[in-house]
Design a protein around this motif. Structure first.
Motif, PDB file in Angstrom:
ATOM      1  N   LEU A   3     -28.093  -6.810  29.174  1.00 30.29           N
ATOM      2  CA  LEU A   3     -28.457  -7.297  27.848  1.00 30.29           C
ATOM      3  C   LEU A   3     -27.248  -7.146  26.929  1.00 30.29           C
ATOM      4  O   LEU A   3     -26.625  -6.081  26.888  1.00 30.29           O
ATOM      5  CB  LEU A   3     -29.647  -6.517  27.298  1.00 30.29           C
ATOM      6  CG  LEU A   3     -30.883  -6.473  28.201  1.00 30.29           C
ATOM      7  CD1 LEU A   3     -31.928  -5.536  27.621  1.00 30.29           C
ATOM      8  CD2 LEU A   3     -31.459  -7.871  28.399  1.00 30.29           C
ATOM      9  N   PHE A   4     -26.924  -8.192  26.185  1.00 28.01           N
ATOM     10  CA  PHE A   4     -25.729  -8.207  25.359  1.00 28.01           C
ATOM     11  C   PHE A   4     -26.098  -8.454  23.889  1.00 28.01           C
ATOM     12  O   PHE A   4     -27.026  -9.210  23.587  1.00 28.01           O
ATOM     13  CB  PHE A   4     -24.768  -9.304  25.811  1.00 28.01           C
ATOM     14  CG  PHE A   4     -24.231  -9.119  27.203  1.00 28.01           C
ATOM     15  CD1 PHE A   4     -23.017  -8.504  27.413  1.00 28.01           C
ATOM     16  CD2 PHE A   4     -24.957  -9.570  28.302  1.00 28.01           C
ATOM     17  CE1 PHE A   4     -22.520  -8.343  28.703  1.00 28.01           C
ATOM     18  CE2 PHE A   4     -24.468  -9.407  29.583  1.00 28.01           C
ATOM     19  CZ  PHE A   4     -23.242  -8.790  29.783  1.00 28.01           C
ATOM     20  N   ALA A   5     -25.333  -7.809  22.992  1.00 32.35           N
ATOM     21  CA  ALA A   5     -25.430  -8.071  21.557  1.00 32.35           C
ATOM     22  C   ALA A   5     -24.010  -8.153  21.015  1.00 32.35           C
ATOM     23  O   ALA A   5     -23.099  -7.487  21.523  1.00 32.35           O
ATOM     24  CB  ALA A   5     -26.219  -6.979  20.847  1.00 32.35           C
ATOM     25  N   ASP A   6     -23.807  -8.964  19.995  1.00 32.65           N
ATOM     26  CA  ASP A   6     -22.479  -9.138  19.404  1.00 32.65           C
ATOM     27  C   ASP A   6     -22.609  -9.020  17.883  1.00 32.65           C
ATOM     28  O   ASP A   6     -23.080  -9.935  17.208  1.00 32.65           O
ATOM     29  CB  ASP A   6     -21.903 -10.503  19.784  1.00 32.65           C
ATOM     30  CG  ASP A   6     -20.413 -10.603  19.482  1.00 32.65           C
ATOM     31  OD1 ASP A   6     -19.950  -9.911  18.552  1.00 32.65           O
ATOM     32  OD2 ASP A   6     -19.719 -11.371  20.173  1.00 32.65           O
ATOM     33  N   LYS A   7     -22.174  -7.853  17.342  1.00 35.43           N
ATOM     34  CA  LYS A   7     -22.346  -7.596  15.918  1.00 35.43           C
ATOM     35  C   LYS A   7     -21.282  -8.257  15.054  1.00 35.43           C
ATOM     36  O   LYS A   7     -21.284  -8.083  13.832  1.00 35.43           O
ATOM     37  CB  LYS A   7     -22.356  -6.090  15.671  1.00 35.43           C
ATOM     38  CG  LYS A   7     -23.547  -5.402  16.347  1.00 35.43           C
ATOM     39  CD  LYS A   7     -23.797  -4.026  15.786  1.00 35.43           C
ATOM     40  CE  LYS A   7     -24.335  -4.138  14.378  1.00 35.43           C
ATOM     41  NZ  LYS A   7     -24.692  -2.823  13.821  1.00 35.43           N
ATOM     42  N   ARG A   8     -20.442  -9.064  15.658  1.00 37.34           N
ATOM     43  CA  ARG A   8     -19.532  -9.890  14.851  1.00 37.34           C
ATOM     44  C   ARG A   8     -20.295 -11.043  14.214  1.00 37.34           C
ATOM     45  O   ARG A   8     -19.779 -11.709  13.313  1.00 37.34           O
ATOM     46  CB  ARG A   8     -18.398 -10.416  15.722  1.00 37.34           C
ATOM     47  CG  ARG A   8     -17.469  -9.327  16.262  1.00 37.34           C
ATOM     48  CD  ARG A   8     -16.461  -9.874  17.237  1.00 37.34           C
ATOM     49  NE  ARG A   8     -17.102 -10.449  18.417  1.00 37.34           N
ATOM     50  CZ  ARG A   8     -16.445 -10.998  19.428  1.00 37.34           C
ATOM     51  NH1 ARG A   8     -15.113 -11.049  19.393  1.00 37.34           N
ATOM     52  NH2 ARG A   8     -17.087 -11.488  20.469  1.00 37.34           N
ATOM     53  N   TYR A   9     -21.493 -11.282  14.703  1.00 37.36           N
ATOM     54  CA  TYR A   9     -22.345 -12.342  14.163  1.00 37.36           C
ATOM     55  C   TYR A   9     -23.518 -11.715  13.412  1.00 37.36           C
ATOM     56  O   TYR A   9     -23.952 -10.605  13.732  1.00 37.36           O
ATOM     57  CB  TYR A   9     -22.862 -13.231  15.296  1.00 37.36           C
ATOM     58  CG  TYR A   9     -21.770 -14.005  15.995  1.00 37.36           C
ATOM     59  CD1 TYR A   9     -21.419 -15.281  15.585  1.00 37.36           C
ATOM     60  CD2 TYR A   9     -21.080 -13.433  17.070  1.00 37.36           C
ATOM     61  CE1 TYR A   9     -20.410 -15.986  16.236  1.00 37.36           C
ATOM     62  CE2 TYR A   9     -20.070 -14.127  17.720  1.00 37.36           C
ATOM     63  CZ  TYR A   9     -19.741 -15.401  17.290  1.00 37.36           C
ATOM     64  OH  TYR A   9     -18.734 -16.092  17.921  1.00 37.36           O
TER      65      TYR A   9
ATOM     66  N   SER B 221     -18.724  -4.368  18.981  1.00 34.68           N
ATOM     67  CA  SER B 221     -18.669  -3.833  17.623  1.00 34.68           C
ATOM     68  C   SER B 221     -18.178  -4.887  16.636  1.00 34.68           C
ATOM     69  O   SER B 221     -17.217  -5.611  16.917  1.00 34.68           O
ATOM     70  CB  SER B 221     -17.738  -2.618  17.600  1.00 34.68           C
ATOM     71  OG  SER B 221     -17.466  -2.227  16.274  1.00 34.68           O
ATOM     72  N   GLY B 222     -18.832  -4.947  15.497  1.00 32.10           N
ATOM     73  CA  GLY B 222     -18.391  -5.862  14.450  1.00 32.10           C
ATOM     74  C   GLY B 222     -17.273  -5.290  13.614  1.00 32.10           C
ATOM     75  O   GLY B 222     -16.679  -5.993  12.793  1.00 32.10           O
TER      76      GLY B 222
ATOM     77  N   ASP C 233     -29.180  -2.785  10.027  1.00 32.09           N
ATOM     78  CA  ASP C 233     -28.671  -3.915  10.810  1.00 32.09           C
ATOM     79  C   ASP C 233     -28.090  -3.474  12.134  1.00 32.09           C
ATOM     80  O   ASP C 233     -27.407  -4.221  12.798  1.00 32.09           O
ATOM     81  CB  ASP C 233     -27.594  -4.681  10.021  1.00 32.09           C
ATOM     82  CG  ASP C 233     -26.374  -3.815   9.735  1.00 32.09           C
ATOM     83  OD1 ASP C 233     -26.485  -2.568   9.905  1.00 32.09           O
ATOM     84  OD2 ASP C 233     -25.332  -4.370   9.368  1.00 32.09           O
ATOM     85  N   ASP C 234     -28.376  -2.233  12.580  1.00 36.76           N
ATOM     86  CA  ASP C 234     -27.890  -1.786  13.878  1.00 36.76           C
ATOM     87  C   ASP C 234     -28.624  -2.493  14.982  1.00 36.76           C
ATOM     88  O   ASP C 234     -29.685  -3.059  14.804  1.00 36.76           O
ATOM     89  CB  ASP C 234     -28.070  -0.271  14.023  1.00 36.76           C
ATOM     90  CG  ASP C 234     -27.050   0.490  13.186  1.00 36.76           C
ATOM     91  OD1 ASP C 234     -26.084  -0.150  12.751  1.00 36.76           O
ATOM     92  OD2 ASP C 234     -27.254   1.701  12.944  1.00 36.76           O
ATOM     93  N   SER C 235     -28.067  -2.382  16.188  1.00 39.50           N
ATOM     94  CA  SER C 235     -28.707  -2.992  17.349  1.00 39.50           C
ATOM     95  C   SER C 235     -29.977  -2.277  17.680  1.00 39.50           C
ATOM     96  O   SER C 235     -30.244  -1.174  17.210  1.00 39.50           O
ATOM     97  CB  SER C 235     -27.759  -2.945  18.548  1.00 39.50           C
ATOM     98  OG  SER C 235     -27.627  -1.612  18.969  1.00 39.50           O
ATOM     99  N   ASP C 236     -30.757  -2.896  18.523  1.00 36.43           N
ATOM    100  CA  ASP C 236     -32.081  -2.385  18.849  1.00 36.43           C
ATOM    101  C   ASP C 236     -32.040  -1.073  19.604  1.00 36.43           C
ATOM    102  O   ASP C 236     -33.025  -0.372  19.651  1.00 36.43           O
ATOM    103  CB  ASP C 236     -32.844  -3.427  19.654  1.00 36.43           C
ATOM    104  CG  ASP C 236     -33.158  -4.647  18.822  1.00 36.43           C
ATOM    105  OD1 ASP C 236     -33.634  -5.618  19.410  1.00 36.43           O
ATOM    106  OD2 ASP C 236     -32.939  -4.621  17.604  1.00 36.43           O
TER     107      ASP C 236
END
Length: 623
Positions: free
Chosen positions: A313-319, A360-361, A601-604
């Motif tokens: 599972l991926f998340a991108d906090k630059r967005y 990381s954003g 606004d952190d990841s889940d």
């Protein structure tokens, strides 16, 4: 005596010649009759929807063999439109082409005298099947007149039809779905279908041991790849085996992944949603009710197994992330909202690794946390209200190695009939070294655990849609934290010694029990943020327990902020020391709030130090 034997042999020879002549005569003269009758049966039994065409027919009455060459079963589009107007049209139509259709070992005389047709085998060669699906709402309503069964379509010609084996080799299958003026489809090459013991008579449709009048349908598909209609994902597998007699489905090398690269995925999405890649060596279902699946689209099975796989599972906090209210949308609540019925007695998880990755954003680095070699089971996975009245709990019992190190054993229970999402979760984490978590801390928080021995973690929690509460125990010693500087040109990274010292001496208890022998048991009482997902809320609740066991309170946070500010004033005369002291108030405070109290606004599932971007509402979100 010799003349007698001559007469006997002569008579037998004559009879054989006469028989062969009769067979030859009837084969030639019955051929047009059989051709006409075949086409008539197909036309009448389908109410004119289908027509049978073929170039030639080879008929051998003596052997009971028939071969059709270049045969085609063709749907009539004009008739189909009329059936739509009268609300009699089926959702599915078939267009079948084949090079040869071989019918072997049938008894013509029995068919003529007793109206019973028994066939040894039917073989399809070089077959092409096109299934066209067009949904009609009137097929979902209750019909005033029942549909004519297949037996009723042929009973005027035969009282029973029995075929021992039907074999379709290397069939090319095409599925087309028509909706809203658009066509989507699936293509399969070289599938093999075997059907055993087909019986069509007055009672066979009521035989519970038969599916569509057959005792067994065995399907083998050697390979498949399909682009999902969402435009982002594709699914594929190496092989698929379906057997209706054994009620089993077996898929190998199953993959669900994006159709594009990770960077392209997020550029197109333009928001921080979860991107998933799922791979399993084996996906298996046992005792699957094919009748329910085909007739009612209900999925009912005793066992489903996921074996030797990975879930990334991926998340991108630059967005940006656009949160919405997630209350009432926990996994078990989504299960209840499914339109179709699902009932799985047991889901077996066998050696599956789950990894969460986040970009990381702020530092533009990717960190990850993994749960390796997950094994266990999930019981009573269903939204069937009848079964839930007997047992309303869905339960999970799972074990995994966190960061491929400490053994985590967790149990979850879900009250499926609860109005407020009642659930429980408990577990233990065995001994491991705390620096194993640096794989996610360094890239995302610019923080590392210098040392720490985790001896044991134990928790026993309860939760609803709005609150989680329970006991949390965290046994550890020698815990030290380093806050890091940015990497230099050589890629090296040093720690902020002053701030790290303050954090370790003033904020964190380096052990539990502490130096005075006081053992802290956390009493968690966490109120859920409505925009947080179920799993993020679970993580935040456990994090609250970690904070309490580590001795972190609001008073300690305030104290550290004050000490950091004092340190800043003392060292103002030295440029390097001043720069370090400036970071004390910012970094230490943000560290406290970030690693031990995640922002909105952190990841889940991953703590953050200082991502100050505020989420703005938008309709799209991702669990």
């Amino acid at each position: 005596m010799r003349p007698v034997w001559k007469w006997v042999l002569g008579i037998i020879s004559a009879l054989l010649i006469i028989l062969l002549c009769v067979v030859w005569y009837y084969s030639r003269n019955w051929k047009p009759i059989v051709e006409i009758k075949l086409k008539e049966v197909v036309h009448n039994s389908t109410d004119g929807l289908y027509a049978l065409h073929f170039d030639d027919m080879d008929l051998n009455i003596a052997l009971g063999n028939v071969t059709l060459y270049n045969a085609e079963l063709r749907p009539d589009s004009a008739v189909y439109q009329k059936m739509i107007a009268t609300k009699d049209a089926p959702n599915n139509r078939y267009h079948i082409k084949l090079k040869k259709l071989k019918v072997r070992r049938f008894n013509l005389m029995d068919a003529l005298t007793n109206k019973k047709l028994d066939i040894k085998s039917i073989t399809f060669e070089d077959t092409q099947i096109h299934l066209m699906n067009e949904y009609h709402a009137f097929n979902d309503t209750v019909r005033t007149t029942p549909k004519k069964s297949l037996y009723e379509s042929v009973k005027d010609l035969f009282t029973s039809v029995n075929v021992t084996d039907i074999i379709v080799d290397n069939v090319k299958f095409k599925y087309s779905k028509y909706a809203d003026g658009k066509e989507t489809g699936i293509d399969l090459d070289k599938a093999t279908i075997k059907v055993h013991d087909v019986l069509l008579d007055e009672t066979s449709h009521q035989d519970s041991s038969r599916l569509f009048y057959t005792k067994m349908v065995d399907v083998f598909i050697p390979g498949f790849e399909y682009d999902l209609p969402d435009g982002y994902y594709k699914a594929k597998f190496k092989s698929l085996r379906i057997n209706t007699r054994d009620q089993n489905v077996l898929m190998t090398d199953v993959v669900y992944e994006p159709r594009m690269s990770k960077s392209s995925f997020y550029k197109q999405k333009k928001q921080n949603v979860t991107m998933a890649i799922l791979k399993f060596d084996t996906l298996r279902a046992e005792h699957l009710d094919f009748r329910q699946l085909i007739d009612n689209k209900n999925t009912i099975a005793s066992v489903v197994q996921l074996k030797n796989g990975t879930v990334d599972l991926f998340a991108d906090k630059r967005y940006p992330k656009y949160p919405i209210n997630k209350i009432g949308y926990s996994p078990h609540q989504k299960l209840l909202r499914m339109k179709s019925l699902l009932r799985l007695d047991t889901v077996l998880v066998d050696d599956v690794t789950v990894t969460y990755h986040e970009m990381s954003g702020k530092y533009f680095r990717e960190g990850s946390i993994s749960f390796n070699h997950v094994n266990g089971n999930i019981l009573n996975v269903t939204n069937d209200s009848v079964y839930l009245k007997k047992n309303k709990y869905m339960r999970a019992d799972l074990a995994a190695k966190v960061m491929n190190a400490g053994l985590l054993h967790a149990k979850l229970g879900f009250d499926m009939l609860s109005d407020n999402g009642t659930h429980t979760y408990s577990g233990t984490l065995g001994a491991m070294q705390a620096p194993a978590f640096n794989r996610i801390l360094r890239p995302l928080l610019n923080v590392e655990i210098a040392s720490g021995n985790i001896k044991k973690v134990a928790f026993n929690m309860q939760g609803t849609d709005h609150r989680n509460w329970g006991d949390f125990r965290f046994d550890y010693d020698d815990l030290k934290i380093n806050l890091l500087n940015k990497k230099n040109e050589d890629g090296e990274q040093s720690s902020k010694k002053v701030v790290s010292f303050l954090v370790n001496e003033l904020l964190i208890n380096d052990s539990n029990p502490d130096k005075k022998g006081v053992y802290t048991v956390a009493k968690v009482n966490y109120r859920r943020v409505p925009e947080h997902t179920f799993f993020k809320t679970m993580w935040q609740s456990l994090l609250d327990g970690i904070k309490q066991c580590a001795g972190i309170s609001k008073e300690r946070e305030a104290k550290l902020m004050g000490v950091a500010e004092t340190g800043k004033n003392i060292v103002e005369k030295g440029k390097d020391i001043v720069e370090g002291a400036k970071e004390v108030g910012k970094k230490a405070g943000n560290f406290i709030k970030g690693i031990f109290k995640k922002k909105e606004d952190d990841s889940d599932s991953t703590p953050q130090i200082d991502d100050k971007k505020k989420d703005t509402p938008k309709k799209d979100s991702d669990e």
